[in-house]
Design a protein around this motif. Structure first.
Motif, mmCIF file in Angstrom:
data_model
loop_
_atom_site.group_PDB
_atom_site.id
_atom_site.type_symbol
_atom_site.label_atom_id
_atom_site.label_comp_id
_atom_site.label_asym_id
_atom_site.label_seq_id
_atom_site.Cartn_x
_atom_site.Cartn_y
_atom_site.Cartn_z
ATOM 1 N N VAL A 133 0.842 -1.161 -0.078
ATOM 2 C CA VAL A 133 0.046 0.037 -0.275
ATOM 3 C C VAL A 133 0.962 1.304 -0.023
ATOM 4 C CG1 VAL A 133 -1.650 1.198 1.344
ATOM 5 C CG2 VAL A 133 -1.937 -0.988 1.076
ATOM 6 N N ALA A 137 0.983 4.055 -2.961
ATOM 7 C CA ALA A 137 0.437 5.457 -2.534
ATOM 8 C C ALA A 137 1.551 6.230 -3.026
ATOM 9 C CB ALA A 137 0.376 5.580 -0.896
ATOM 10 N N THR A 140 1.211 6.532 -6.706
ATOM 11 C CA THR A 140 -0.110 7.629 -7.040
ATOM 12 C C THR A 140 0.610 9.030 -6.682
ATOM 13 O OG1 THR A 140 -1.531 6.186 -6.071
ATOM 14 C CG2 THR A 140 -2.095 8.139 -6.145
ATOM 15 N N PHE A 171 -8.672 11.112 -5.827
ATOM 16 C CA PHE A 171 -8.089 10.275 -4.590
ATOM 17 C C PHE A 171 -8.703 9.243 -4.201
ATOM 18 C CE2 PHE A 171 -4.572 13.522 -3.041
ATOM 19 C CZ PHE A 171 -3.514 13.281 -4.131
ATOM 20 N N GLU A 174 -8.472 6.276 -6.529
ATOM 21 C CA GLU A 174 -7.100 5.786 -6.396
ATOM 22 C C GLU A 174 -7.239 4.878 -5.212
ATOM 23 O OE1 GLU A 174 -5.579 5.852 -9.171
ATOM 24 O OE2 GLU A 174 -7.079 7.153 -9.844
ATOM 25 N N ALA A 175 -7.862 5.182 -4.307
ATOM 26 C CA ALA A 175 -7.957 4.508 -3.053
ATOM 27 C C ALA A 175 -8.452 3.067 -3.220
ATOM 28 C CB ALA A 175 -8.469 5.167 -1.861
ATOM 29 N N ILE A 178 -6.111 0.785 -5.266
ATOM 30 C CA ILE A 178 -5.129 0.235 -4.266
ATOM 31 C C ILE A 178 -5.790 -0.941 -3.667
ATOM 32 C CG2 ILE A 178 -3.797 0.742 -2.492
ATOM 33 C CD1 ILE A 178 -3.018 3.399 -3.405
#
Length: 202
Positions: A133, A137, A140, A171, A174-175, A178
């Motif tokens: 993660v 991140a 990203t 965001f 994108e979370a 992930i």
């Protein structure tokens, strides 16, 4: 001599796995890029393209994942319709959303290096979710830093506005991507491309 032959075999296997993986994941990113919809909060669309970029870093590592990202960007710039929504051409790289594309090789190399501490292919199944993660991140942030910068220049936006429409509004999506990558890793749906995984499959 046997030891030398074994070393050559390992190197050859790495190149076969790395090159085939780079081509495969570049094609996957291109396929995912078709899943794209306009986003009223930004000039850039919402797309699954970045999910493919994440998978490159996690499953191919820094070196081969980086090569896969380069192949993807190069193929699209030469006319293959594999950018968001089937876009293509070098003009896309110079357009308002081109910064995201320029960032992909750098982001993938960073993700692979942070995830596995080197350039080679690592095993996501043997790496903690927290480390994966963190690597994703960081990647990203690189993607959205490049994307925001080019959007700011081309659209002549104020810095805060560019950060909002070029990064912050994406965001949550994108979370979710992930989280999807971690779910893919834990499910074992994608084979482990690392030497350890190859030994287990053999």
């Amino acid at each position: 001599m046997q030891q030398a032959d074994g070393t050559v075999d390992l190197v050859d296997e790495e190149y076969v796995v790395g090159l085939s993986g780079a081509a495969l994941f570049a094609a996957l990113a291109g396929a995912l890029a078709y899943l794209s919809v306009p986003y009223p909060l930004s000039p850039a669309p919402v797309t699954l393209q970045v999910l493919g970029i994440f998978l490159m870093g996690v499953f191919l590592g820094a070196k081969w994942g980086g090569l896969s990202a380069v192949l993807y960007v190069l193929a699209g710039s030469l006319g293959a319709p594999i950018f968001a929504g089937g876009g293509a051409g070098f003009g896309t790289l110079l357009g308002v959303t081109g910064g995201y594309l320029w960032s992909y090789p750098i982001a993938v190399v960073l993700m692979g290096w942070l995830a596995y501490g080197g350039l080679g292919i690592g095993s996501p199944q043997e790496t903690s979710d927290a480390r994966l993660v963190a690597a994703l991140a960081a990647g990203t942030l690189v993607i959205y830093a490049f994307g925001t910068a080019q959007m700011l220049v081309i659209n002549e936006l104020a810095l805060v506005e560019a950060i909002m429409v070029g990064a912050v509004v994406f965001f949550p999506a994108e979370a979710a991507k992930i989280a999807a990558v971690i779910a893919v890793v834990e499910s074992g749906a994608v084979p482990d491309w690392s030497p350890t995984g190859a030994e287990q499959r053999g």
